[in-house]
Design a protein around this motif. Sequence first.
Motif, PDB file in Angstrom:
ATOM      1  N   LEU A  18      45.066  53.099  46.358  1.00 20.20           N
ATOM      2  CA  LEU A  18      45.197  51.658  46.595  1.00 20.20           C
ATOM      3  C   LEU A  18      46.662  51.260  46.781  1.00 20.20           C
ATOM      4  N   ARG A 114      35.155  40.421  40.494  1.00 24.24           N
ATOM      5  CA  ARG A 114      34.939  39.930  41.853  1.00 24.24           C
ATOM      6  C   ARG A 114      34.377  41.073  42.712  1.00 24.24           C
ATOM      7  N   GLY A 115      33.267  40.813  43.417  1.00 20.46           N
ATOM      8  CA  GLY A 115      32.633  41.859  44.218  1.00 20.46           C
ATOM      9  C   GLY A 115      31.671  42.727  43.438  1.00 20.46           C
ATOM     10  N   TRP A 116      31.481  42.425  42.156  1.00 21.05           N
ATOM     11  CA  TRP A 116      30.518  43.151  41.338  1.00 21.05           C
ATOM     12  C   TRP A 116      29.264  42.311  41.120  1.00 21.05           C
ATOM     13  N   GLU A 122      25.098  46.945  38.274  1.00 26.64           N
ATOM     14  CA  GLU A 122      25.981  47.953  38.846  1.00 26.64           C
ATOM     15  C   GLU A 122      25.729  49.307  38.182  1.00 26.64           C
ATOM     16  N   ASN A 174      31.054  51.421  42.625  1.00 30.09           N
ATOM     17  CA  ASN A 174      31.874  50.240  42.894  1.00 30.09           C
ATOM     18  C   ASN A 174      33.135  50.217  42.025  1.00 30.09           C
ATOM     19  N   LYS A 176      36.057  51.479  42.581  1.00 31.56           N
ATOM     20  CA  LYS A 176      37.289  51.177  43.319  1.00 31.56           C
ATOM     21  C   LYS A 176      37.549  49.670  43.348  1.00 31.56           C
ATOM     22  N   THR A 177      36.492  48.887  43.586  1.00 32.94           N
ATOM     23  CA  THR A 177      36.628  47.429  43.599  1.00 32.94           C
ATOM     24  C   THR A 177      37.077  46.924  42.242  1.00 32.94           C
ATOM     25  N   GLU A 180      40.704  47.745  41.809  1.00 30.86           N
ATOM     26  CA  GLU A 180      41.479  46.903  42.738  1.00 30.86           C
ATOM     27  C   GLU A 180      41.641  45.497  42.156  1.00 30.86           C
ATOM     28  N   ASN A 181      40.584  44.991  41.532  1.00 26.24           N
ATOM     29  CA  ASN A 181      40.669  43.668  40.898  1.00 26.24           C
ATOM     30  C   ASN A 181      41.683  43.669  39.752  1.00 26.24           C
ATOM     31  N   HIS A 184      45.083  43.519  41.198  1.00 27.33           N
ATOM     32  CA  HIS A 184      45.358  42.167  41.711  1.00 27.33           C
ATOM     33  C   HIS A 184      45.772  41.248  40.564  1.00 27.33           C
TER      34      HIS A 184
END
Length: 509
Positions: A18, A114-116, A122, A174, A176-177, A180-181, A184
């Motif tokens: 990332l 976010r995105g989960w 999950e 998921n 990686k998301t 990544e969060n 961020h």
Amino acid sequence: MDFGSQVTQLIARRLRELNVYCEIHPFNAVDEAFLDAFEPQAVILSGGPASVPDEGSPRPPMRIFELEVPVLGICYGQQVMMQMLGGEVLRGDGTAEFGRAYVEPEGEATDLLRGWFLEGREQVWMSHGDHVSKLAPGFAVCGTSPGAPYAITADLDRRFYAVQFHPEVHHTPNGKTFLENFLHIAGFAGDWTMGAYREEAIRLIREQVGDQKVICGLSGGVDSSVAAVLIHEAIGDQLTCVFVDHGLLREGEAEQVVTMFRDHYNMPLIHAQEEDLFLDALEGVSDPEVKRKTIGKLFIDVFQKHAAEVGGATFLAQGTLYPDVIESVSFSGGPSVTIKSHHNVGGLPEKMGLKLVEPLRELFKDEVRALGRELGLPDSFIGRHPFPGPGLAIRCPGEITREKLAILRRADAVYIDQIRKHGLYDEIWQAFVALLPVRTVGVMGDGRTYDYACAMRAVTSVDGMTADYYPFSHDFLGETATRIINEVRGINRVTYDVTSKPPGTIEWE
């Protein structure tokens, strides 16, 4: 911060994918002085095999939680966070989870997720016996699983996050998301690239070396070659490469290396032809660790001799990689369980009077390839399979002889030629032939043979730390075995190694 998880490396790899720089440090090497010097922008506490309730189990310094930076605890990392910040951890009691599990959302949504949960739940990968039984003050539940009621927890005010599962592994699709969060939230720009690394590495090399001379141990493999090109870009003719031909190279390899670096890159290059020195020292040696250590010692002796020829060299450059460093150092700070010796790790004997330059020691293999492309090395060279420092010595179990090496060298060349002809080379991480220390009876024509058996090996991998065998077709295996037996005098039986890593290693020794 590493607490001994088998997958700690994956955390660093995922963050670097990332474009965020991450280093792994064992828990007992991280103290207040380290934190002040490193100035982390975020901290991740890894998993580990210890049990938090046990007396003397590993702990991070409390200072971690006073830095006012985001902290993420993973598995053991979650449990130790809770215990230190006022929660409780208990053993088992029916809440152990190993393998695939499913987490469902609970409580209010956070930026971390976010995105989960877009499809309600999950899939994650769990590996825990103990569990958090009471949350630390300030934490709220964000996700639960059947065996982990506190699967995802967060203290949003302090930006502390703790999860019982492993977001870094492939089996958390998921993950990686999720990571990544977290990045961020920590304010990372995601601008750590090979271009940036190249510029920083060149600056550091010049700063370290000054106007002194450097000799580089050039094996011809990707790692030492990228190191040589990088250092040459930094200091030019202050660098002299020493290519040691120890008689354990693949077919035609010495000629290729000398031509590429002396002619194409116009680097000062000493071709140290030391085949007799190495092979005489290895005569009668069959123990793989003795082989590696003998070769490593001789490498140092040869470097020492040619450092004197260069005149005034004060540095030795090596292509040491991050997995080499990690595999040679235990998270516990004591002697690690040595899987195999790396002859290019651990510094140099004081008698050499040389200091190390290791510009790749913070990079994984795929990152070295990316740096090589950044430096303009051809893809055909960058994409070469890894080749061990001890060379064919560890692909020839048992005693080494010149005759056996000649047989092995030719069989390996036929095998690699087959792989290239079938367009499979770039799909495979590493492929080679091992010549086995056993002779078998065979029939060729009307005569009886009593020749060597060999084993073909080909694996897929990302960084060599884990690997699986390549699923060749039976047609390919049959065709290749026929070629080896027909074209290589001294082999009458061919096998294919289908062992993964673990439990095996990639090399045979």
